[in-house]
Design an enzyme around this catalytic site. Structure first.
Site, PDB file in Angstrom:
ATOM      1  N   GLY A 127       1.002  -1.258   0.601  1.00  0.00           N
ATOM      2  CA  GLY A 127      -0.054   0.169  -0.029  1.00  0.00           C
ATOM      3  C   GLY A 127       1.161   1.101   0.101  1.00  0.00           C
ATOM      4  O   GLY A 127       1.767   1.332  -0.446  1.00  0.00           O
ATOM      5  N   ILE A 128       0.534   2.884   0.471  1.00  0.00           N
ATOM      6  CA  ILE A 128       1.222   3.553   0.244  1.00  0.00           C
ATOM      7  C   ILE A 128       1.513   4.001   1.976  1.00  0.00           C
ATOM      8  O   ILE A 128       1.502   3.076   2.685  1.00  0.00           O
ATOM      9  CB  ILE A 128       0.319   4.799   0.150  1.00  0.00           C
ATOM     10  CG1 ILE A 128      -1.504   4.449   0.381  1.00  0.00           C
ATOM     11  CG2 ILE A 128       0.245   4.785  -1.803  1.00  0.00           C
ATOM     12  CD1 ILE A 128      -2.489   6.116  -0.600  1.00  0.00           C
ATOM     13  N   GLY A 129       2.344   5.057   1.715  1.00  0.00           N
ATOM     14  CA  GLY A 129       2.905   5.381   3.333  1.00  0.00           C
ATOM     15  C   GLY A 129       4.341   4.947   3.123  1.00  0.00           C
ATOM     16  O   GLY A 129       5.054   4.185   2.157  1.00  0.00           O
ATOM     17  N   ALA A 130       5.193   5.274   4.199  1.00  0.00           N
ATOM     18  CA  ALA A 130       6.774   4.778   4.077  1.00  0.00           C
ATOM     19  C   ALA A 130       7.269   3.341   4.828  1.00  0.00           C
ATOM     20  O   ALA A 130       8.143   2.866   4.226  1.00  0.00           O
ATOM     21  CB  ALA A 130       7.414   5.713   5.558  1.00  0.00           C
ATOM     22  N   ILE A 131       5.744   2.798   5.417  1.00  0.00           N
ATOM     23  CA  ILE A 131       6.501   1.164   6.256  1.00  0.00           C
ATOM     24  C   ILE A 131       6.512   0.302   4.829  1.00  0.00           C
ATOM     25  O   ILE A 131       6.737  -0.569   4.766  1.00  0.00           O
ATOM     26  CB  ILE A 131       4.385   0.512   7.122  1.00  0.00           C
ATOM     27  CG1 ILE A 131       5.367   1.943   8.139  1.00  0.00           C
ATOM     28  CG2 ILE A 131       4.919  -0.807   8.120  1.00  0.00           C
ATOM     29  CD1 ILE A 131       4.865   1.726   9.349  1.00  0.00           C
ATOM     30  N   GLU A 162      -1.460  -2.776  -6.585  1.00  0.00           N
ATOM     31  CA  GLU A 162      -1.968  -1.517  -6.811  1.00  0.00           C
ATOM     32  C   GLU A 162      -1.221  -0.967  -7.178  1.00  0.00           C
ATOM     33  O   GLU A 162      -1.671   0.242  -8.055  1.00  0.00           O
ATOM     34  CB  GLU A 162      -3.398  -1.172  -6.686  1.00  0.00           C
ATOM     35  CG  GLU A 162      -3.114  -0.686  -4.968  1.00  0.00           C
ATOM     36  CD  GLU A 162      -4.494  -0.217  -3.745  1.00  0.00           C
ATOM     37  OE1 GLU A 162      -4.781  -0.896  -4.175  1.00  0.00           O
ATOM     38  OE2 GLU A 162      -4.345   1.099  -3.817  1.00  0.00           O
ATOM     39  N   ILE A 221      -4.039   4.871  10.353  1.00  0.00           N
ATOM     40  CA  ILE A 221      -4.102   6.079  11.827  1.00  0.00           C
ATOM     41  C   ILE A 221      -4.072   5.023  12.795  1.00  0.00           C
ATOM     42  O   ILE A 221      -3.189   5.561  13.577  1.00  0.00           O
ATOM     43  CB  ILE A 221      -5.495   6.749  10.854  1.00  0.00           C
ATOM     44  CG1 ILE A 221      -4.913   7.130   8.949  1.00  0.00           C
ATOM     45  CG2 ILE A 221      -5.026   7.491  12.164  1.00  0.00           C
ATOM     46  CD1 ILE A 221      -4.148   8.562   9.083  1.00  0.00           C
ATOM     47  N   GLY A 276      -7.209   0.756  -2.256  1.00  0.00           N
ATOM     48  CA  GLY A 276      -7.136  -0.578  -1.972  1.00  0.00           C
ATOM     49  C   GLY A 276      -7.095  -1.108  -0.922  1.00  0.00           C
ATOM     50  O   GLY A 276      -6.557  -3.085  -0.915  1.00  0.00           O
ATOM     51  N   LYS A 316       3.834  10.088  16.000  1.00  0.00           N
ATOM     52  CA  LYS A 316       4.654  11.796  16.531  1.00  0.00           C
ATOM     53  C   LYS A 316       5.581  12.277  16.943  1.00  0.00           C
ATOM     54  O   LYS A 316       6.119  11.761  17.923  1.00  0.00           O
ATOM     55  CB  LYS A 316       5.240  12.458  14.668  1.00  0.00           C
ATOM     56  CG  LYS A 316       5.921  11.766  13.465  1.00  0.00           C
ATOM     57  CD  LYS A 316       6.033  12.860  12.193  1.00  0.00           C
ATOM     58  CE  LYS A 316       5.626  12.370  11.083  1.00  0.00           C
ATOM     59  NZ  LYS A 316       4.654  12.603  10.069  1.00  0.00           N
TER      60      LYS A 316
END
Ligand code: COA
Length: 427
Positions: free
Chosen positions: A211-215, A234, A309, A332, A357
């Site tokens: 998926g999206i994001g840094a992880i 995706e 989140i 997705g 953070k």
């Protein structure tokens, strides 16, 4: 057959949009910025133009004053450039699975008047490439009354389904400038720990979705010793490149498009776009295909890696809102969480740091007021933080709370235990 583009001036191209029209804009790296600028400059002569898109890059001037008096945005994903507009009420968001957005166009729930896209110049057979963003662009161009293209030689010619013949383009403008890109952020120490925990779940021969994001990229950095991984996702970014180069990703175990890297969009650096250019290894499909659970589940050991989140003590995953604020989109996530859990040996993973953070726990007694549930507690399986891995599948409410607290930040475990005791009357 006519292989010539119908090239017009920018003014002419954007004059096709009329008041009251619904305009689709291709997203991600392919965002056709020149067409957007041209359209926005007509704000004084237009009203009630609805703009619809997934995640776009660059400035979304149609959401800003004074231009926003002519345009309203109705997005199917909320990226950083339109977040404020949705927050302030000018724009809005349609919660929908990425796998189903095409139905809004194909079933005329949201019929399109105009589609703005960015493509490569035509090849010797008259075909242009839709580049790195096929996702919902295919259903948009198939259903819009008019298709207007920004033709740019910097657009990678990708393989798969992302071709459009010049005869299907009503008008074209020419441009020669870089498409949008991002360099990979360097993973933090915590992200690296999470990446290592995810990697411990990934089996050799798995088919990955990120998926999206840094992880997700931190997870890829920890997969260097794995074997025979495949990609059916995706989206992807530069994180896959070292694993393709080293042969860790070879797609040999995949059932669907064996050997190929399958995606519906990609965003990354110029290095990634060069890799995708004219490369038959990368197979671009629309989101209705990549995100179809019936297709996802056919691959073995589908391992879906997504982020969140916050997660409540029963396992409800919120990934697209911060309380009442629409921060992102459903995207997705559910498509792949479900597809992975249905695949033979599949693993559906939600991974996130234990705290924000600011030190707020992301494992919470309750989701924030107004938060949306992106993945339900009946769909959720593995949760990963920097403190470990738990599997909520088959666990009752109290067992889930216990498991989640075991991977919460130590500073928050006691208060979470108290909340669990209060909620479940025992713990
Ligand atoms: N409470 C308050 N704020 C929170 C929070 C919480 N529990 N969790 C995160 N935030 C804030 C962060 O502080 C950060 O704020 P900033 O932008 O001011 O720095 C912001 O939310 C984003 O958090 P971050 O951890 O940096 O997010 P990310 O880039 O790793 O992305 C998601 C995580 C969940 C937003 C992202 O994965 C997403 O959009 N998912 C939904 C769609 C999806 O999963 N699609 C799947 C396939 S692409």
């Amino acid at each position: 057959m006519n292989y010539q583009l119908n090239t017009v001036s920018l003014e002419e191209a954007v004059s096709t949009v009329k008041s009251g029209d619904r305009v689709f804009i291709q997203g991600a790296a392919m965002t056709p910025y020149k067409l957007i600028t041209g359209l926005v400059s007509r704000y004084e002569s237009l009203s009630d133009v609805e703009i619809i898109h997934l995640h776009t890059e660059g400035r979304a001037a149609y959401t800003e004053k004074p231009y926003s008096q002519a345009f309203k945005m109705n997005s199917v994903f909320v990226g950083s450039n339109v977040r404020q507009s949705v927050k302030e009420g000018h724009g809005d968001y349609i919660p929908i699975f990425l796998s189903e957005i095409h139905l809004l166009f194909r079933r005329s729930i949201l019929p399109l008047d105009v589609a703005f896209i960015q493509v490569s110049p035509p090849d010797s057979h008259g075909y242009c490439s839709l580049g790195t963003s096929i996702d919902i662009t295919i259903p948009a161009i198939q259903t819009a009354k008019l298709v207007i293209a920004q033709v740019n030689p910097r657009v990678p010619r990708t393989h798969g389904d992302g071709f459009i013949h010049v005869s299907e383009l009503d008008f074209a403008i020419e441009e020669d400038a870089p498409i949008y890109g991002h360099e990979l952020p360097v993973a933090s120490e915590i992200e690296n720990k999470i990446g290592a925990n995810i990697a411990s779940l990934v089996e050799n021969g798995a088919t990955l979705q990120m998926g999206i994001g840094a992880i997700p990229n931190a997870a890829l950095e920890n997969l260097g010793s794995h074997k025979n991984l495949g990609i059916h996702t995706e989206m992807f970014s530069d994180g896959i490149l070292p694993l393709v180069e080293s042969g860790v990703i070879n797609g040999s175990q995949k059932e669907v498009k064996t050997g190929k890297i399958v995606t519906c969009f990609a965003v990354g650096s110029q290095k990634l776009y060069d890799f995708m250019d004219n490369n038959p290894l990368v197979h671009m499909k629309e989101a209705a295909y990549t995100n179809d659970t019936a297709i996802i589940r056919r691959n073995p050991k589908v391992t879906a890696i997504n982020s969140a989140i916050e997660i409540d003590l029963t396992g409800q995953v919120c990934a697209d809102t911060i309380g009442q604020m629409q921060f992102s989109g459903v995207g997705g996530q559910m498509d792949f969480i479900r597809g992975a859990s249905l695949s033979e040996g599949g693993k559906a993973i939600i991974a996130m740091p234990s705290v924000t953070k600011k030190g707020i726990s992301k494992i919470t007694p309750f989701l924030k007021e107004g938060a949306g549930v992106t993945t339900t507690r009946a769909h959720v399986h593995y949760i990963v933080t920097e403190y470990g891995v738990v599997n909520l599948y088959g666990k009752n409410l109290k067992q889930r709370a216990k498991a989640l607290i075991s991977i919460a930040h130590p500073d928050h475990r006691e208060s979470l235990e108290k909340a669990a005791f209060k909620r479940f009357n025992s713990y």
